[in-house]
Design a protein around this motif. Structure first.
Motif, short mmCIF file in Angstrom:
data_model
loop_
_atom_site.label_atom_id
_atom_site.label_comp_id
_atom_site.label_asym_id
_atom_site.label_seq_id
_atom_site.Cartn_x
_atom_site.Cartn_y
_atom_site.Cartn_z
N SER A 102 0.83 -1.21 0.00
CA SER A 102 0.00 0.00 0.00
C SER A 102 0.86 1.25 0.00
CB SER A 102 -0.91 0.00 1.24
OG SER A 102 -1.71 1.16 1.27
N GLN A 103 0.53 2.17 -0.87
CA GLN A 103 1.20 3.47 -0.87
C GLN A 103 0.82 4.23 0.39
OE1 GLN A 103 2.08 7.28 -0.79
NE2 GLN A 103 -0.05 7.03 -1.40
N SER A 104 -0.48 4.41 0.59
CA SER A 104 -0.96 5.27 1.68
C SER A 104 -0.85 4.59 3.05
CB SER A 104 -2.42 5.63 1.44
OG SER A 104 -3.21 4.45 1.44
N THR A 107 -5.59 2.42 3.06
CA THR A 107 -6.71 1.89 2.26
C THR A 107 -7.56 0.96 3.14
OG1 THR A 107 -5.40 2.08 0.27
CG2 THR A 107 -7.26 0.55 0.17
N GLU A 243 -8.01 5.53 -15.76
CA GLU A 243 -8.28 6.44 -14.65
C GLU A 243 -7.98 7.89 -14.97
OE1 GLU A 243 -4.49 5.20 -11.83
OE2 GLU A 243 -6.21 6.12 -10.86
C1 F6R Z 1 -4.11 3.71 -9.30
C2 F6R Z 1 -4.12 3.91 -7.85
C3 F6R Z 1 -4.97 3.03 -7.01
C4 F6R Z 1 -4.22 2.62 -5.73
C5 F6R Z 1 -5.15 1.83 -4.78
C6 F6R Z 1 -4.41 1.37 -3.54
O1 F6R Z 1 -3.26 4.60 -9.93
O2 F6R Z 1 -3.45 4.79 -7.36
O3 F6R Z 1 -5.39 1.90 -7.71
O4 F6R Z 1 -3.10 1.85 -6.09
O5 F6R Z 1 -6.22 2.65 -4.40
O6 F6R Z 1 -3.92 2.44 -2.79
P1 F6R Z 1 -2.84 2.24 -1.68
O7 F6R Z 1 -1.59 1.81 -2.37
O8 F6R Z 1 -2.69 3.58 -1.02
O9 F6R Z 1 -3.34 1.19 -0.73
#
Ligand code: F6R
Length: 364
Positions: A102-104, A107, A243
């Protein structure tokens, strides 16, 4: 601050050589030619299977991780959408390593899946960009990405940094399981060390990709093909295009095309083929020729050797540096991102804040 760039997304695409190098630096020991993970309290050699859970772009990192972990560590890997996993009563056997990407780190579905795994007694690891996030605090083993803040809603630099960390995890699992000899590890470290320069070389094709964007911007549907670890990249290319440009796009495993999707092909459907030279190249190119015979307008992304082998009947080509097939998905992500970006700019959409989307999806 966007610097000299028109959008955060473009700035973040261009940051990749630096942030991927920064991320790799915390996992590679170039002098010992080894890959290392942060200190941990559990023994990776006891891992018998891996379950990776994530959403969206991070999910595709999991799919690529499946190829790498199965190939190097010979451990079975399952990859699931967090939103499916948590409602499915998944079977979690003993000695499973649960991995969230996960980036954030916020999620909602991924966080709930992490909590579910922990409650089931599964040891968890997280490939996470925001070090202060809920997931970063809750995983047993935090494997940070050092992408820096990602502002553009479309994930770009977080994706390539997540892949770099996923590769480090695959190598560590392989070593812990006694399935990687030192020579092989040395080779992988070398290939990973070359990634930032290869990303730079890929960025040099920006203007060329921009020049192709006008034609693709007028399409109603776009298809992406890839095989092996480049199949998830085809899915990522399609997601990115959808997107931010609002053009309908789908990614397919090259070999699946003739089982249905080929019916969609005609001269109005651009086909983006991701095919680095390597053991899977000939098969993908033969799928490409099948589509061309039905009129598909192909953009072939490959290296010099691949482009020469495919002949000049591809309508357009994007030449990538020659890289080991293992790291190709990290490098080939760049043209895929740039193509989506320039098509969106050509269409005049709000690239950094596409309609209906939020950067972090904290509701289920
Ligand atoms: C696509 C995008 C989303 C995120 C997804 C998961 O460009 O950004 O598909 O990858 O919402 O988000 P994280 O990584 O924050 O859990």
């Amino acid at each position: 601050d966007k610097g000299n760039h028109r959008h955060f997304m473009l700035k973040e695409i261009y940051e990749q050589p630096v942030v991927v190098a920064q991320t790799l630096r915390s996992y590679l020991r170039p002098l010992e030619e080894k890959v290392a993970l942060p200190d941990m309290e559990f023994d990776l050699s006891s891992v018998e299977r891996v379950t990776i859970v994530a959403c969206g772009t991070a999910y595709y990192v999991g799919m690529i991780g499946k190829y790498w972990i199965e190939r190097f560590a010979r451990l079975p890997v399952e990859v699931d959408f967090a939103s499916e996993f948590r409602y499915r009563d998944p079977v979690l056997l003993a000695n499973t390593l649960g991995v969230v990407v996960s980036q954030s780190g916020e999620t909602a579905d991924t966080l709930a899946a992490l909590r579910h795994m922990k409650a089931s007694g599964v040891t968890t690891a997280g490939i996470i960009n925001v070090p202060t996030s809920s997931m970063a605090r809750e995983v047993d083993l935090l494997m940070p990405t050092h992408a820096g803040p990602e502002i553009g809603v479309a994930s770009t630099k977080a994706f390539t940094c997540q892949l770099a960390v996923m590769a480090a995890l695959a190598v560590n699992l392989a070593r812990a399981k006694g399935r990687l000899d030192p020579d092989e590890e040395r080779d992988i470290v070398r290939h990973l060390t070359e990634v930032p320069a290869a990303i730079n070389a890929a960025l040099a094709h920006d203007a060329e990709i921009e020049a192709m964007a006008g034609t693709i911007a007028s399409a109603r549907d776009v298809l992406y093909l890839g095989r092996g670890p480049d199949y998830p990249l085809a899915l990522e290319g399609a997601l990115k295009l959808k997107e931010i440009s609002y053009i309908h796009a789908e990614g397919y495993a090259s070999g699946e095309m003739k089982h249905g999707p080929i019916a969609l092909i005609d001269e109005h459907v651009p086909l983006i083929v991701i095919a680095p030279s390597g053991p899977l190249f000939d098969k993908t190119v033969s799928n490409m020729h099948e589509a061309q015979a039905r009129g598909a307008q192909v953009v072939l992304i490959s290296d010099a050797q691949g482009l020469a082998a495919a002949g000049d009947d591809a309508v357009a080509t994007i030449e990538m540096p020659a890289v080991h097939p293992l790291i190709a998905p990290i490098v080939y992500a760049v043209p895929v991102q740039l193509l989506a970006y320039h098509v969106a700019v050509a269409k005049g959409t709000d690239v950094d804040q596409p309609r209906n989307l939020a950067k972090s999806v904290t509701v289920e």
